[in-house]
Design an enzyme around this catalytic site. Structure first.
Site, mmCIF file in Angstrom:
data_model
loop_
_atom_site.group_PDB
_atom_site.id
_atom_site.type_symbol
_atom_site.label_atom_id
_atom_site.label_comp_id
_atom_site.label_asym_id
_atom_site.label_seq_id
_atom_site.Cartn_x
_atom_site.Cartn_y
_atom_site.Cartn_z
ATOM 1 N N TYR A 1 -2.172 -0.577 10.277
ATOM 2 C CA TYR A 1 -2.383 -1.425 8.705
ATOM 3 C C TYR A 1 -1.103 -1.131 7.898
ATOM 4 O O TYR A 1 -0.485 -1.964 7.441
ATOM 5 C CB TYR A 1 -3.370 -0.780 8.166
ATOM 6 C CG TYR A 1 -3.696 -0.818 6.844
ATOM 7 C CD1 TYR A 1 -3.565 -2.120 6.016
ATOM 8 C CD2 TYR A 1 -3.620 -0.152 5.802
ATOM 9 C CE1 TYR A 1 -3.617 -2.541 4.804
ATOM 10 C CE2 TYR A 1 -3.773 -0.187 4.583
ATOM 11 C CZ TYR A 1 -3.847 -1.534 3.893
ATOM 12 O OH TYR A 1 -3.528 -1.691 2.596
ATOM 13 N N THR B 1 1.003 -1.202 -0.130
ATOM 14 C CA THR B 1 -0.085 0.022 -0.059
ATOM 15 C C THR B 1 0.976 1.258 -0.141
ATOM 16 O O THR B 1 1.953 1.186 0.483
ATOM 17 C CB THR B 1 -0.890 0.073 1.333
ATOM 18 O OG1 THR B 1 -1.464 1.479 1.153
ATOM 19 C CG2 THR B 1 -0.167 -0.215 2.449
#
Length: 329
Positions: free
Chosen positions: A141, A117
């Protein structure tokens, strides 16, 4: 036909990757716990249910299918939840990935395509991020994804594992053929939430934060069409097939859209008004994140031809209308 093990292949992005892999002549083998994925989304190859933390089960699957490569999508991905339950994210994402990597190496499967990401870059407003931008994760995350990137690098040096890492932000749209689409429970992604509000399945779309330092006060993000995204992942498999070295690629358009701009485009596509509630900011959200993709375009030959907001919302809306935007199991 070479087998590719697709972790998270019953999820949104993973199921689209399986479709594209099958079209490219591979056999995608879905490995998924179904905690957040859907068996109904597994349409393009064998399905094996299992958890990444179950090393014995992973070893069984590697032995049965002898995959040429791993395409790793399986992860928890809710930013807000990762801020309040970081242990859940470190255990599932990091420990699970370690188990997967060690199982792959033990089976002699040394080609690994990883879904990371651009959130690993953190808050870097006003710049188009590239692969050399510093990484400063804002939440568990993003930090877990960064840790897995480091893990892949470590095992590359120790065991010859070769990896292609893709960093990207918001994924939207659906399979234009309508076979699969985006469905989460709970739903946290902007486009499906917005279409549910348009369709009366929820009272309104909540915009989390309207006081950001942006032209209209709402967060700005780069969006990529899911089919363009998974095309890049298949190119990543081919990159490794060709014997090339490990590489990191950003996937984006270099153009950011604010939440209000996405809402406006949705109204244009659906010809319906989007009911809105203005809410507070969510912890861990950055103001503006835009990812350039010149390396992927130049080196991989990637062509994000579907990645404009009109296509993404139109394809998502088609899936939404044709299927009710859900799976039954």
């Amino acid at each position: 036909m070479a087998n590719i093990l697709v972790t998270g292949g019953a999820g949104y992005i993973g199921s689209h990757a399986c479709k594209v892999l099958a079209a490219a002549g591979y056999t995608p083998v879905t490995y998924d716990s179904l905690e957040t994925g859907w068996k109904d989304a597994v349409k393009f190859g064998p399905f094996e249910q299992g958890d990444l933390l179950d090393r014995e089960r992973l070893d069984q699957v590697f032995a049965a299918y002898r995959p040429q490569a791993v395409m790793h999508f399986a992860a928890l991905s809710q930013v807000g939840e990762s801020m309040t339950q970081p242990g859940k994210y470190w255990r599932n994402n990091v420990s699970g990935s370690l188990s997967l990597i060690e199982a792959a190496i033990a089976a002699g499967c040394l080609d690994f395509v990883f879904s990371s990401t651009c959130a690993t870059y953190g808050e870097q407003d006003g710049v188009v991020l590239d692969e050399d931008s510093s990484q400063q994760p804002l939440n568990a995350y993003a930090a877990s994804k960064r840790a897995i990137e480091d893990m892949l690098d470590n095992f590359g040096k120790s065991d010859g594992l070769r990896s292609v890492i893709f960093r990207y932000f918001n994924v939207a749209g659906a399979d234009p053929d309508g076979e699969i689409g985006e469905f989460h429970q709970p739903e946290t992604h902007l486009v499906p939430l917005m279409l549910d509000a348009v369709d009366g399945k929820r009272d309104a779309l909540t915009i989390f934060g309207t006081d950001y330092d942006t032209p209209d006060g709402t967060c700005i993000r780069d969006y990529v069409h899911v089919m363009d995204l998974v095309d890049a992942h298949v190119l990543g498999v081919k990159w490794l097939e060709d014997g090339r070295d490990s590489r990191v690629f950003n996937l984006g358009t270099g153009t950011g859209f604010s939440v209000r701009e996405v809402v406006k485009q949705s109204g244009t596509i659906t010809n319906r008004e989007v009911p809105i509630i203005e809410g507070e900011r969510r912890p861990g959200d950055a103001t503006a994140l835009v990812s350039g993709s010149q390396r992927a375009i130049t080196d991989l030959g990637w062509d994000p031809k579907r990645s404009n907001m009109e296509n993404m919302i139109a394809d998502a809306w088609r899936w939404h209308q044709n299927t009710g935007a859900h799976y039954s199991e």
